[in-house]
Design a protein around this motif. Structure first.
Motif, mmCIF file in Angstrom:
data_model
loop_
_atom_site.group_PDB
_atom_site.id
_atom_site.type_symbol
_atom_site.label_atom_id
_atom_site.label_comp_id
_atom_site.label_asym_id
_atom_site.label_seq_id
_atom_site.Cartn_x
_atom_site.Cartn_y
_atom_site.Cartn_z
ATOM 1 N N VAL A 5 0.856 -1.189 0.000
ATOM 2 C CA VAL A 5 0.000 0.000 0.000
ATOM 3 C C VAL A 5 0.893 1.240 0.000
ATOM 4 C CG1 VAL A 5 -1.777 1.285 1.209
ATOM 5 C CG2 VAL A 5 -1.814 -1.219 1.233
ATOM 6 N N GLU A 6 0.803 1.991 -1.093
ATOM 7 C CA GLU A 6 1.600 3.209 -1.221
ATOM 8 C C GLU A 6 0.843 4.420 -0.704
ATOM 9 O OE1 GLU A 6 2.491 1.132 -5.364
ATOM 10 O OE2 GLU A 6 0.694 1.563 -4.180
ATOM 11 N N SER A 21 5.743 6.445 0.641
ATOM 12 C CA SER A 21 5.860 5.331 1.578
ATOM 13 C C SER A 21 5.130 4.130 1.009
ATOM 14 C CB SER A 21 5.252 5.695 2.932
ATOM 15 O OG SER A 21 5.884 6.814 3.503
ATOM 16 N N CYS A 22 5.602 2.960 1.374
ATOM 17 C CA CYS A 22 4.955 1.721 0.944
ATOM 18 C C CYS A 22 5.040 0.721 2.085
ATOM 19 C CB CYS A 22 5.628 1.181 -0.304
ATOM 20 S SG CYS A 22 5.064 -0.472 -0.791
ATOM 21 N N GLU A 23 3.895 0.348 2.605
ATOM 22 C CA GLU A 23 3.843 -0.631 3.681
ATOM 23 C C GLU A 23 3.500 -1.994 3.097
ATOM 24 O OE1 GLU A 23 1.363 0.433 6.945
ATOM 25 O OE2 GLU A 23 1.798 -1.418 8.062
ATOM 26 N N THR A 90 6.832 13.423 -13.361
ATOM 27 C CA THR A 90 5.397 13.176 -13.273
ATOM 28 C C THR A 90 5.056 11.787 -13.772
ATOM 29 O OG1 THR A 90 4.821 15.524 -13.498
ATOM 30 C CG2 THR A 90 3.140 13.913 -14.114
ATOM 31 N N ALA A 91 4.399 10.999 -12.920
ATOM 32 C CA ALA A 91 4.073 9.616 -13.258
ATOM 33 C C ALA A 91 3.258 9.004 -12.125
ATOM 34 C CB ALA A 91 5.347 8.796 -13.470
ATOM 35 N N VAL A 92 2.746 7.820 -12.386
ATOM 36 C CA VAL A 92 2.224 6.988 -11.311
ATOM 37 C C VAL A 92 3.394 6.160 -10.794
ATOM 38 C CG1 VAL A 92 0.628 5.169 -10.646
ATOM 39 C CG2 VAL A 92 -0.079 6.905 -12.315
ATOM 40 N N TYR A 93 3.626 6.227 -9.496
ATOM 41 C CA TYR A 93 4.730 5.513 -8.874
ATOM 42 C C TYR A 93 4.212 4.242 -8.193
ATOM 43 C CZ TYR A 93 7.991 9.278 -9.788
ATOM 44 O OH TYR A 93 8.812 10.193 -10.414
ATOM 45 N N TYR A 94 4.884 3.138 -8.485
ATOM 46 C CA TYR A 94 4.488 1.839 -7.961
ATOM 47 C C TYR A 94 5.582 1.274 -7.056
ATOM 48 C CZ TYR A 94 1.034 1.899 -11.741
ATOM 49 O OH TYR A 94 0.019 2.244 -12.585
ATOM 50 N N GLY A 108 2.161 -2.675 -5.845
ATOM 51 C CA GLY A 108 1.125 -1.881 -5.215
ATOM 52 C C GLY A 108 0.177 -1.312 -6.257
ATOM 53 N N GLN A 109 -0.788 -0.537 -5.786
ATOM 54 C CA GLN A 109 -1.804 -0.003 -6.693
ATOM 55 C C GLN A 109 -1.343 1.279 -7.382
ATOM 56 O OE1 GLN A 109 -1.717 0.522 -3.478
ATOM 57 N NE2 GLN A 109 -2.195 2.680 -3.179
ATOM 58 N N GLY A 110 -0.282 1.871 -6.891
ATOM 59 C CA GLY A 110 0.270 3.077 -7.494
ATOM 60 C C GLY A 110 -0.210 4.342 -6.810
#
Length: 117
Positions: A5-6, A21-23, A90-94, A108-110
């Protein structure tokens, strides 16, 4: 089954900073590698940064010196500190997690990062 989960994305002006953050919900977190990827509109997903279970780090050339990946094994969390942001960031970060063998196998979902000029 690994769940990632980001959080931390958003809108920032060029030159600004964000921390992602990503848990991870996995019992073997301290023994696996973690990474960040990103995908801009109309482009393929690309590697941004990775950190091994022992703390070794590697980065894409485009972010070296600006981004820092880190991990907190006590919190099952990996971070991406992004400084001196550019519109090209600029982007969706995963967020991604590796298997015990080192291949990325969970995503993750991004989270959207938008850098305005």
């Amino acid at each position: 089954q690994v769940q990632l989960v980001e959080s931390g994305g958003g809108l920032v002006q060029a030159g600004g900073s964000l921390r992602l953050s990503c848990e991870a919900s996995v019992s073997t977190f301290s023994r696996i590698g973690m990474g960040w990827f990103r995908q801009a509109p109309g482009k393929e997903r690309e590697f941004v940064a990775g950190i091994t279970w022992s703390g070794g780090r590697n980065y894409a050339d485009s972010v070296k010196g600006r981004f820092t990946i880190s991990r907190d094994n006590a919190k099952n969390t990996v971070y991406l500190q992004m400084n001196s942001l550019k519109p090209d960031d600029t982007a969706v970060y995963y967020c991604a997690a590796t298997s015990l063998y080192g291949d990325y196998r969970a995503w993750g979902q991004g989270t959207q990062v938008t850098v305005s000029s």
